[in-house]
Design a protein around this motif. Structure first.
Motif, PDB file in Angstrom:
ATOM      1  N   PRO A 132      -5.276 -13.211   4.376  1.00  0.00           N
ATOM      2  CA  PRO A 132      -4.407 -12.141   3.884  1.00  0.00           C
ATOM      3  C   PRO A 132      -5.154 -11.075   3.089  1.00  0.00           C
ATOM      4  N   ILE A 133      -6.222 -11.440   2.379  1.00  0.00           N
ATOM      5  CA  ILE A 133      -6.979 -10.437   1.625  1.00  0.00           C
ATOM      6  C   ILE A 133      -7.698  -9.506   2.583  1.00  0.00           C
ATOM      7  N   ARG A 134      -8.326 -10.059   3.593  1.00  0.00           N
ATOM      8  CA  ARG A 134      -9.024  -9.253   4.598  1.00  0.00           C
ATOM      9  C   ARG A 134      -8.021  -8.413   5.371  1.00  0.00           C
ATOM     10  N   LEU A 135      -6.835  -8.966   5.604  1.00  0.00           N
ATOM     11  CA  LEU A 135      -5.797  -8.245   6.324  1.00  0.00           C
ATOM     12  C   LEU A 135      -5.330  -7.025   5.543  1.00  0.00           C
ATOM     13  N   ALA A 136      -5.177  -7.151   4.234  1.00  0.00           N
ATOM     14  CA  ALA A 136      -4.713  -6.040   3.412  1.00  0.00           C
ATOM     15  C   ALA A 136      -5.718  -4.901   3.409  1.00  0.00           C
ATOM     16  N   THR A 137      -7.003  -5.222   3.515  1.00  0.00           N
ATOM     17  CA  THR A 137      -8.017  -4.163   3.519  1.00  0.00           C
ATOM     18  C   THR A 137      -8.163  -3.521   4.886  1.00  0.00           C
ATOM     19  N   SER A 138      -7.433  -4.017   5.877  1.00  0.00           N
ATOM     20  CA  SER A 138      -7.563  -3.468   7.218  1.00  0.00           C
ATOM     21  C   SER A 138      -6.731  -2.201   7.419  1.00  0.00           C
ATOM     22  N   PHE A 139      -5.903  -1.838   6.453  1.00  0.00           N
ATOM     23  CA  PHE A 139      -5.088  -0.639   6.580  1.00  0.00           C
ATOM     24  C   PHE A 139      -5.820   0.553   5.984  1.00  0.00           C
ATOM     25  N   ALA A 140      -5.810   1.653   6.686  1.00  0.00           N
ATOM     26  CA  ALA A 140      -6.437   2.874   6.182  1.00  0.00           C
ATOM     27  C   ALA A 140      -5.460   3.597   5.260  1.00  0.00           C
ATOM     28  N   ILE A 141      -6.000   4.170   4.191  1.00  0.00           N
ATOM     29  CA  ILE A 141      -5.193   4.935   3.242  1.00  0.00           C
ATOM     30  C   ILE A 141      -5.475   6.411   3.489  1.00  0.00           C
ATOM     31  N   ASP A 142      -4.430   7.187   3.621  1.00  0.00           N
ATOM     32  CA  ASP A 142      -4.574   8.629   3.779  1.00  0.00           C
ATOM     33  C   ASP A 142      -3.427   9.280   3.007  1.00  0.00           C
ATOM     34  N   LEU A 143      -3.700   9.632   1.754  1.00  0.00           N
ATOM     35  CA  LEU A 143      -2.684  10.190   0.873  1.00  0.00           C
ATOM     36  C   LEU A 143      -3.107  11.580   0.448  1.00  0.00           C
ATOM     37  N   GLN A 144      -2.220  12.537   0.596  1.00  0.00           N
ATOM     38  CA  GLN A 144      -2.470  13.900   0.151  1.00  0.00           C
ATOM     39  C   GLN A 144      -1.304  14.355  -0.713  1.00  0.00           C
ATOM     40  N   VAL A 145      -1.628  14.792  -1.921  1.00  0.00           N
ATOM     41  CA  VAL A 145      -0.609  15.267  -2.853  1.00  0.00           C
ATOM     42  C   VAL A 145      -0.993  16.680  -3.264  1.00  0.00           C
ATOM     43  N   VAL A 146      -0.084  17.623  -3.071  1.00  0.00           N
ATOM     44  CA  VAL A 146      -0.291  19.001  -3.496  1.00  0.00           C
ATOM     45  C   VAL A 146       0.846  19.361  -4.430  1.00  0.00           C
ATOM     46  N   ALA A 147       0.486  19.835  -5.619  1.00  0.00           N
ATOM     47  CA  ALA A 147       1.503  20.195  -6.617  1.00  0.00           C
ATOM     48  C   ALA A 147       1.078  21.458  -7.323  1.00  0.00           C
ATOM     49  N   ALA A 148       2.044  22.186  -7.839  1.00  0.00           N
ATOM     50  CA  ALA A 148       1.787  23.453  -8.536  1.00  0.00           C
ATOM     51  C   ALA A 148       1.991  23.270 -10.038  1.00  0.00           C
ATOM     52  N   LEU A 149       1.113  23.895 -10.806  1.00  0.00           N
ATOM     53  CA  LEU A 149       1.261  23.903 -12.263  1.00  0.00           C
ATOM     54  C   LEU A 149       2.458  24.790 -12.608  1.00  0.00           C
ATOM     55  N   ARG A 150       3.423  24.248 -13.310  1.00  0.00           N
ATOM     56  CA  ARG A 150       4.610  25.015 -13.681  1.00  0.00           C
ATOM     57  C   ARG A 150       4.794  25.078 -15.191  1.00  0.00           C
TER      58      ARG A 150
ATOM     59  N   ILE B 214       0.844  -1.203   0.000  1.00  0.00           N
ATOM     60  CA  ILE B 214       0.000   0.000   0.000  1.00  0.00           C
ATOM     61  C   ILE B 214       0.873   1.245   0.000  1.00  0.00           C
ATOM     62  N   GLU B 215       1.895   1.262   0.816  1.00  0.00           N
ATOM     63  CA  GLU B 215       2.799   2.418   0.863  1.00  0.00           C
ATOM     64  C   GLU B 215       3.514   2.624  -0.462  1.00  0.00           C
ATOM     65  N   ARG B 216       3.970   1.529  -1.073  1.00  0.00           N
ATOM     66  CA  ARG B 216       4.674   1.624  -2.352  1.00  0.00           C
ATOM     67  C   ARG B 216       3.750   2.176  -3.441  1.00  0.00           C
ATOM     68  N   THR B 217       2.516   1.696  -3.493  1.00  0.00           N
ATOM     69  CA  THR B 217       1.555   2.180  -4.481  1.00  0.00           C
ATOM     70  C   THR B 217       1.223   3.647  -4.230  1.00  0.00           C
ATOM     71  N   SER B 218       1.038   4.025  -2.972  1.00  0.00           N
ATOM     72  CA  SER B 218       0.729   5.416  -2.630  1.00  0.00           C
ATOM     73  C   SER B 218       1.873   6.354  -3.006  1.00  0.00           C
ATOM     74  N   LEU B 219       3.101   5.960  -2.701  1.00  0.00           N
ATOM     75  CA  LEU B 219       4.250   6.798  -3.034  1.00  0.00           C
ATOM     76  C   LEU B 219       4.452   6.919  -4.540  1.00  0.00           C
ATOM     77  N   ARG B 220       4.235   5.819  -5.244  1.00  0.00           N
ATOM     78  CA  ARG B 220       4.362   5.845  -6.707  1.00  0.00           C
ATOM     79  C   ARG B 220       3.314   6.776  -7.321  1.00  0.00           C
ATOM     80  N   LEU B 221       2.064   6.688  -6.828  1.00  0.00           N
ATOM     81  CA  LEU B 221       1.007   7.569  -7.316  1.00  0.00           C
ATOM     82  C   LEU B 221       1.321   9.024  -6.997  1.00  0.00           C
TER      83      LEU B 221
END
Length: 179
Positions: free
Chosen positions: A157-175, A52-59
């Protein structure tokens, strides 16, 4: 003359000694199996969190890079194609679109109407997407999910993976537009 009887020397083990040794070994093996199960469960949980962290950071990296290189961002749902929540116009007249489909975010890089690049970001649980675009050229993307109250079968393991909360915030400026 009287003969003295000496006890004969044993060469084997008695049945009682064998049962005691086998009982001790079975107790040790049972405790080891429980420990191995806990270690494997912790490893599965850590692997799910890392994915989850790897996917969030990549996004986050891709969105930030795309917004920085864009000349214009469209976030209004009325102006976007069906299913899209963000469209970026690059300085070379290309488009980058972000679509959401269930638990997946799709990134499409378009040249006119032809798809030249496609990327997927898959999350194990359902999430909410919020997008904010400000007049100062800032684009803010927020992904949130809620951690379930209880897990019925923690060893799943599938139920376990869904037990983590996702909280991703991305702020970027148009350049890309020279802002």
């Amino acid at each position: 003359m009287k003969q003295i009887l000496r006890p004969s020397r044993r060469n084997g083990v008695s049945l009682i000694e064998l049962i005691v040794v086998m009982s001790a070994a079975s107790i040790i093996l049972s405790l080891s199996a429980g420990l191995i199960h806990r270690v494997m469960h912790a490893e599965t949980k850590a692997r799910s969190l890392a994915a989850i962290e790897r996917t969030s950071l990549r996004l986050a990296d891709v969105v930030r890079r795309d917004v920085h290189s864009a000349a214009h961002a469209v976030t209004d749902a009325g102006q976007l194609a069906d299913g899209a929540f963000l469209q970026l116009e690059t300085s070379d007249n290309g488009h980058i679109e972000y679509h959401r489909e269930e638990q997946t975010i799709h990134r499409l890089q378009l040249d006119n109407d032809r798809i030249i690049a496609r990327e997927q970001f898959v999350f194990p649980s359902d999430f909410d997407v919020q997008l904010r675009s400000e007049t100062s050229g800032l684009v803010a993307l927020t992904l949130t999910s809620h951690k379930p109250d209880s897990i019925s079968r923690p060893e799943d393991p599938i139920r376990l993976a869904t037990s983590f909360a996702i909280d991703l915030q991305v702020v970027a400026a148009l350049r890309g537009a020279g802002q």
